[in-house]
Design an enzyme around this catalytic site. Structure first.
Site, PDB file in Angstrom:
ATOM      1  N   GLU A  91       0.810  -1.152  -0.103  1.00  0.00           N
ATOM      2  CA  GLU A  91      -0.159   0.023  -0.031  1.00  0.00           C
ATOM      3  C   GLU A  91       0.837   1.179   0.007  1.00  0.00           C
ATOM      4  O   GLU A  91       1.598   1.477   0.785  1.00  0.00           O
ATOM      5  CB  GLU A  91      -0.959   0.105   1.248  1.00  0.00           C
ATOM      6  CG  GLU A  91      -2.232   0.695   1.017  1.00  0.00           C
ATOM      7  CD  GLU A  91      -2.263   2.135   0.844  1.00  0.00           C
ATOM      8  OE1 GLU A  91      -2.686   2.799  -0.161  1.00  0.00           O
ATOM      9  OE2 GLU A  91      -1.771   2.580   1.600  1.00  0.00           O
TER      10      GLU A  91
ATOM     11  N   CYS B  15       4.933  -2.316  -8.556  1.00  0.00           N
ATOM     12  CA  CYS B  15       3.463  -2.121  -8.203  1.00  0.00           C
ATOM     13  C   CYS B  15       3.572  -0.784  -7.393  1.00  0.00           C
ATOM     14  O   CYS B  15       3.904   0.116  -7.828  1.00  0.00           O
ATOM     15  CB  CYS B  15       3.104  -3.331  -7.732  1.00  0.00           C
ATOM     16  SG  CYS B  15       0.981  -3.004  -7.673  1.00  0.00           S
TER      17      CYS B  15
ATOM     18  N   ARG C 207      -4.395  -4.745  -8.649  1.00  0.00           N
ATOM     19  CA  ARG C 207      -4.519  -3.287  -8.193  1.00  0.00           C
ATOM     20  C   ARG C 207      -3.363  -2.258  -8.887  1.00  0.00           C
ATOM     21  O   ARG C 207      -2.973  -1.706  -7.969  1.00  0.00           O
ATOM     22  CB  ARG C 207      -4.800  -3.123  -6.811  1.00  0.00           C
ATOM     23  CG  ARG C 207      -5.941  -3.706  -6.214  1.00  0.00           C
ATOM     24  CD  ARG C 207      -6.144  -3.608  -4.787  1.00  0.00           C
ATOM     25  NE  ARG C 207      -6.233  -2.165  -4.301  1.00  0.00           N
ATOM     26  CZ  ARG C 207      -5.920  -1.809  -2.950  1.00  0.00           C
ATOM     27  NH1 ARG C 207      -5.438  -2.640  -2.239  1.00  0.00           N
ATOM     28  NH2 ARG C 207      -5.787  -0.410  -2.885  1.00  0.00           N
TER      29      ARG C 207
ATOM     30  N   HIS D  24       3.541  -7.558 -10.585  1.00  0.00           N
ATOM     31  CA  HIS D  24       4.275  -8.248  -9.499  1.00  0.00           C
ATOM     32  C   HIS D  24       5.268  -9.349 -10.320  1.00  0.00           C
ATOM     33  O   HIS D  24       4.869 -10.477 -10.189  1.00  0.00           O
ATOM     34  CB  HIS D  24       3.335  -8.929  -8.757  1.00  0.00           C
ATOM     35  CG  HIS D  24       2.751  -7.775  -7.668  1.00  0.00           C
ATOM     36  ND1 HIS D  24       3.350  -7.164  -6.573  1.00  0.00           N
ATOM     37  CD2 HIS D  24       1.431  -7.159  -7.912  1.00  0.00           C
ATOM     38  CE1 HIS D  24       2.499  -6.576  -5.877  1.00  0.00           C
ATOM     39  NE2 HIS D  24       1.330  -6.307  -6.868  1.00  0.00           N
TER      40      HIS D  24
ATOM     41  N   GLU E 196       7.536 -10.947  -8.829  1.00  0.00           N
ATOM     42  CA  GLU E 196       7.932 -11.879  -7.899  1.00  0.00           C
ATOM     43  C   GLU E 196       6.886 -12.916  -7.476  1.00  0.00           C
ATOM     44  O   GLU E 196       7.266 -13.930  -6.931  1.00  0.00           O
ATOM     45  CB  GLU E 196       8.252 -11.260  -6.594  1.00  0.00           C
ATOM     46  CG  GLU E 196       7.016 -10.630  -5.662  1.00  0.00           C
ATOM     47  CD  GLU E 196       6.599  -9.344  -6.204  1.00  0.00           C
ATOM     48  OE1 GLU E 196       5.323  -9.079  -5.657  1.00  0.00           O
ATOM     49  OE2 GLU E 196       6.848  -8.728  -7.307  1.00  0.00           O
TER      50      GLU E 196
END
Length: 211
Positions: free
Chosen positions: A53, A84, A140, A175, A177
């Site tokens: 976040e 991200c 997201r 992402h 990973e």
């Protein structure tokens, strides 16, 4: 190679595993450390700034004094992979006053442009420097809606940049990973081998792991 994963939030262990795999493919032993306090970043050769976040990450980096250390790391031309929310935090403009960006990457971003968690998806993505598409996981995800003159777009989705490089920084909206494919980490931290064209075996290894 000492690799630091900013561990105030996000996919810390997944990034640690990915950088170890990338390093091993080059015969390099990666000493991976999780960073939650100031004083560790200056010891690192490479850094990873995971998702999570962005408002929380930026606040904690500032509170702990890690933000200035990341800026110094980039100023020293040491590699940084930001993914991200990490991309959002690294940017010059998150278009949200709640995010205190590091302003080390000359892009502006549209946070959560790909929608909510329910709108997450995986797609084969053509990335400059990789021979085969990368299985990009978007959760997201932000969209890069403006890039500076010194920023190279490495990949786009629906004509929107989702992976970029500026100097020692590679940043992705997705992402990397969250897949067993460590080629993005390889590209971020062993870019000299890629630029020299000597990465064929390593890239093939990444493709085999993906399967």
């Amino acid at each position: 190679m000492k690799a630091g994963v900013i561990a105030v939030q996000g996919d810390v262990s997944e990034h640690a595993d990915a950088v170890r795999r990338a390093a091993a493919s080059h015969g390099v032993d990666a000493d991976v450390v999780e960073i939650r306090d100031a004083g560790v970043v200056p010891e690192c050769d490479v850094l990873l700034l995971p998702g999570g976040e962005s408002t929380t990450i930026s606040r904690l980096l500032c509170d702990e004094g890690i933000d200035e250390e990341i800026r110094d790391h980039v100023a020293a031309d040491k590699p940084l992979l930001a993914t991200c929310a990490g991309l959002i935090v690294a940017s010059r403009d998150a278009k949200d006053d709640r995010v205190a960006t590091l302003d080390v990457l000359d892009v502006s971003v549209d946070r959560n442009a790909f929608g909510r968690q329910a709108d997450s998806f995986e797609a084969p993505l053509d990335v400059a420097g990789l021979d085969d598409p990368f299985p990009a996981v978007f959760i997201r995800a932000p969209v890069i809606d403006e890039v500076g003159a010194d920023v190279e777009v490495l990949a786009s989705w629906d004509d929107d940049p989702v992976a970029v490089q500026q100097g020692s920084i590679i940043a992705t909206s997705f992402h990397p990973e969250l897949t067993p494919d460590s080629r993005i980490h390889d590209l971020a931290f062993f870019r000299q081998e890629h630029a020299a064209g000597g990465d064929g075996d390593e890239a093939d290894d990444g493709a085999e792991v993906e399967a």
